[in-house]
Design a protein around this motif. Structure first.
Motif, PDB file in Angstrom:
ATOM      1  N   THR A  72       0.907  -1.026   0.104  1.00  0.00           N
ATOM      2  CA  THR A  72      -0.702  -0.296  -0.092  1.00  0.00           C
ATOM      3  C   THR A  72       0.846   1.119   0.107  1.00  0.00           C
ATOM      4  N   HIS A  73       0.426   1.648  -0.637  1.00  0.00           N
ATOM      5  CA  HIS A  73       1.246   3.556  -1.132  1.00  0.00           C
ATOM      6  C   HIS A  73       0.682   4.899  -1.034  1.00  0.00           C
ATOM      7  N   LEU A  74       0.783   5.830   0.104  1.00  0.00           N
ATOM      8  CA  LEU A  74       0.190   7.112  -0.047  1.00  0.00           C
ATOM      9  C   LEU A  74       0.568   8.226  -1.391  1.00  0.00           C
ATOM     10  N   CYS A  75       0.466   7.679  -2.017  1.00  0.00           N
ATOM     11  CA  CYS A  75       0.693   8.436  -3.581  1.00  0.00           C
ATOM     12  C   CYS A  75      -0.485   8.171  -4.292  1.00  0.00           C
ATOM     13  N   HIS A  76      -1.828   7.974  -4.900  1.00  0.00           N
ATOM     14  CA  HIS A  76      -2.603   7.597  -5.724  1.00  0.00           C
ATOM     15  C   HIS A  76      -2.717   8.952  -6.181  1.00  0.00           C
ATOM     16  N   GLN A  77      -2.643   8.152  -7.354  1.00  0.00           N
ATOM     17  CA  GLN A  77      -3.496  10.161  -8.274  1.00  0.00           C
ATOM     18  C   GLN A  77      -4.842  10.130  -8.738  1.00  0.00           C
ATOM     19  N   TYR A  78      -5.269  10.840  -7.789  1.00  0.00           N
ATOM     20  CA  TYR A  78      -7.076  10.962  -8.498  1.00  0.00           C
ATOM     21  C   TYR A  78      -7.171  11.205 -10.009  1.00  0.00           C
ATOM     22  N   VAL A  79      -8.548  10.481  -9.821  1.00  0.00           N
ATOM     23  CA  VAL A  79      -9.262  10.743 -11.083  1.00  0.00           C
ATOM     24  C   VAL A  79     -10.425  11.436 -10.821  1.00  0.00           C
ATOM     25  N   GLU A  80     -10.765  11.702 -12.194  1.00  0.00           N
ATOM     26  CA  GLU A  80     -11.412  12.569 -12.233  1.00  0.00           C
ATOM     27  C   GLU A  80     -12.857  12.106 -12.425  1.00  0.00           C
ATOM     28  N   ASN A  81     -13.400  12.289 -11.104  1.00  0.00           N
ATOM     29  CA  ASN A  81     -15.078  11.766 -10.613  1.00  0.00           C
ATOM     30  C   ASN A  81     -15.680  11.652  -9.998  1.00  0.00           C
ATOM     31  N   LYS A  82     -16.553  12.579  -9.308  1.00  0.00           N
ATOM     32  CA  LYS A  82     -16.970  13.410  -8.312  1.00  0.00           C
ATOM     33  C   LYS A  82     -17.693  11.627  -7.599  1.00  0.00           C
ATOM     34  N   THR A  83     -18.372  10.552  -8.226  1.00  0.00           N
ATOM     35  CA  THR A  83     -18.778   9.542  -7.984  1.00  0.00           C
ATOM     36  C   THR A  83     -17.810   8.707  -6.535  1.00  0.00           C
ATOM     37  N   LEU A  84     -16.901   9.106  -6.932  1.00  0.00           N
ATOM     38  CA  LEU A  84     -15.513   7.931  -6.233  1.00  0.00           C
ATOM     39  C   LEU A  84     -15.506   8.347  -5.082  1.00  0.00           C
ATOM     40  N   ASN A  85     -15.154   7.409  -4.276  1.00  0.00           N
ATOM     41  CA  ASN A  85     -14.606   7.619  -2.917  1.00  0.00           C
ATOM     42  C   ASN A  85     -13.180   7.447  -3.168  1.00  0.00           C
ATOM     43  N   GLN A  86     -12.105   8.521  -3.061  1.00  0.00           N
ATOM     44  CA  GLN A  86     -10.598   8.510  -3.253  1.00  0.00           C
ATOM     45  C   GLN A  86      -9.894   9.114  -2.084  1.00  0.00           C
ATOM     46  N   SER A  87      -8.907   8.924  -1.900  1.00  0.00           N
ATOM     47  CA  SER A  87      -7.675   9.237  -1.363  1.00  0.00           C
ATOM     48  C   SER A  87      -6.128   8.987  -1.239  1.00  0.00           C
ATOM     49  N   ASP A  88      -5.391   9.339  -0.882  1.00  0.00           N
ATOM     50  CA  ASP A  88      -3.810   8.842  -1.243  1.00  0.00           C
ATOM     51  C   ASP A  88      -3.929   7.729  -0.690  1.00  0.00           C
ATOM     52  N   HIS A  89      -4.381   6.722  -0.117  1.00  0.00           N
ATOM     53  CA  HIS A  89      -3.803   5.395  -0.261  1.00  0.00           C
ATOM     54  C   HIS A  89      -4.535   4.495  -1.782  1.00  0.00           C
ATOM     55  N   GLU A  90      -3.441   3.558  -1.412  1.00  0.00           N
ATOM     56  CA  GLU A  90      -4.031   2.561  -2.944  1.00  0.00           C
ATOM     57  C   GLU A  90      -3.136   1.217  -3.181  1.00  0.00           C
ATOM     58  N   GLU A  91      -4.168   0.130  -2.952  1.00  0.00           N
ATOM     59  CA  GLU A  91      -3.406  -1.154  -2.834  1.00  0.00           C
ATOM     60  C   GLU A  91      -2.445  -1.295  -4.407  1.00  0.00           C
ATOM     61  N   VAL A  92      -1.505  -2.346  -4.447  1.00  0.00           N
ATOM     62  CA  VAL A  92      -1.103  -2.157  -5.258  1.00  0.00           C
ATOM     63  C   VAL A  92      -0.657  -3.916  -5.593  1.00  0.00           C
ATOM     64  N   THR A  93      -0.845  -4.754  -6.306  1.00  0.00           N
ATOM     65  CA  THR A  93      -0.033  -5.662  -6.979  1.00  0.00           C
ATOM     66  C   THR A  93       0.774  -5.999  -7.621  1.00  0.00           C
ATOM     67  N   TYR A  94       1.947  -6.009  -8.363  1.00  0.00           N
ATOM     68  CA  TYR A  94       2.674  -6.247  -9.961  1.00  0.00           C
ATOM     69  C   TYR A  94       2.987  -8.511  -9.196  1.00  0.00           C
ATOM     70  N   PHE A  95       2.397  -8.991 -10.662  1.00  0.00           N
ATOM     71  CA  PHE A  95       2.417  -9.855 -10.622  1.00  0.00           C
ATOM     72  C   PHE A  95       2.929 -10.499 -12.887  1.00  0.00           C
ATOM     73  N   TRP A  96       3.115 -11.856 -12.081  1.00  0.00           N
ATOM     74  CA  TRP A  96       3.208 -11.919 -13.510  1.00  0.00           C
ATOM     75  C   TRP A  96       1.794 -12.967 -14.394  1.00  0.00           C
ATOM     76  N   GLN A  97       2.016 -12.847 -15.761  1.00  0.00           N
ATOM     77  CA  GLN A  97       0.923 -13.820 -16.458  1.00  0.00           C
ATOM     78  C   GLN A  97       0.844 -13.833 -17.702  1.00  0.00           C
ATOM     79  N   ARG A  98       0.689 -15.613 -18.085  1.00  0.00           N
ATOM     80  CA  ARG A  98       1.559 -15.658 -19.091  1.00  0.00           C
ATOM     81  C   ARG A  98       0.317 -15.904 -20.274  1.00  0.00           C
ATOM     82  N   ASP A  99       0.643 -14.416 -21.413  1.00  0.00           N
ATOM     83  CA  ASP A  99      -0.398 -14.841 -22.871  1.00  0.00           C
ATOM     84  C   ASP A  99      -0.871 -15.878 -23.692  1.00  0.00           C
ATOM     85  N   PRO A 100      -2.519 -16.599 -22.979  1.00  0.00           N
ATOM     86  CA  PRO A 100      -3.141 -17.511 -23.534  1.00  0.00           C
ATOM     87  C   PRO A 100      -2.351 -17.408 -25.663  1.00  0.00           C
ATOM     88  N   LYS A 101      -2.591 -16.522 -26.352  1.00  0.00           N
ATOM     89  CA  LYS A 101      -2.574 -16.152 -27.604  1.00  0.00           C
ATOM     90  C   LYS A 101      -1.261 -16.037 -28.162  1.00  0.00           C
TER      91      LYS A 101
END
Length: 226
Positions: free
Chosen positions: A105-134
């Motif tokens: 988790t980090h505190l550098c979330h970049q806000y999206v222009e959408n007033k209907t979303l509850n946003q903060s500086d908090h963001e969860e991030v996961t990086y993982f690998w995946q094989r493209d089936p095609k």
């Protein structure tokens, strides 16, 4: 006499079959050389353009990844209750190369222009690998979730952040040494070292490398000044 003289002049001024064949051969050789140079130039330009694009994607990824790691944070005490923050990694491998998985988790979330979303500086991030089936290539995936909840390892959206990845290796500074993985123990590493390798269309490997200090770490690595 005049007719015979003119006939001899015509024969003297013409080209033999051997001379014509030689001229055509020389001309064809010149054309082949010109085409070869032109093709090589175009191919080199195309290859350099592809490599430049890969460098651009790699550098942009390093910039964004570094920004997130620098802003990584954890709540001070869990008290055995619900958790909203995390920092952990696991070493994995694909085709004999390291392909690590990291969630934080980090505190550098970049806000999206959408007033209907509850946003903060908090963001969860996961990086993982995946094989493209095609295409059967390995892609680096990213999960993001800017909603603060009690399960920082699930939810959000998943998308491809880098294509044709050969290696995604992370090491962490624990105050004394660099370790290959980081356990979910409620602490942050002093720094994260990233070694990334991307593959171009010809099969060549393009490496990227950087060391990122974690600003909220209790023990900064040697050589870093906050």
């Amino acid at each position: 006499m005049s007719y015979r003289r003119n006939r001899r002049m015509v024969k003297r001024n013409g080209f033999t079959l051997v001379e014509i064949i030689v001229a055509i051969t020389v001309f064809a050789t010149i054309l082949t050389i010109i085409y070869s140079v032109f093709y090589t130039t175009v191919k080199a330009r195309q290859t350099s353009g592809e490599v430049a694009e890969i460098y651009s994607r790699g550098i942009n990824f390093l910039r964004n990844f570094s920004r997130e790691i620098k802003c990584a944070y954890l709540t001070p005490v869990w008290h055995g209750g619900p958790r909203t923050t995390i920092f952990k990694s696991a070493r994995d491998s694909v085709n004999g190369r390291e392909m690590d998985i990291i969630t934080f988790t980090h505190l550098c979330h970049q806000y999206v222009e959408n007033k209907t979303l509850n946003q903060s500086d908090h963001e969860e991030v996961t990086y993982f690998w995946q094989r493209d089936p095609k295409t059967d290539v390995i892609n680096l995936m990213k999960r993001i979730d800017s909603t603060m909840d009690n399960d920082p390892e699930k939810g959000g959206i998943v998308f491809v952040v880098l294509e044709n990845v050969v290696e995604f290796r992370l090491t962490f500074f624990n105050g004394n040494d660099w370790v290959e993985d980081w356990q979910d123990s409620g602490t942050l590493p002093g720094a994260v070292h990233l070694y990334l390798v991307l593959k171009d269309k010809s099969g060549g490997e393009i490496p990227f490398e950087t060391t990122i200090p974690v600003f909220r770490a209790t023990v900064p690595p040697p050589g870093f000044q906050e």
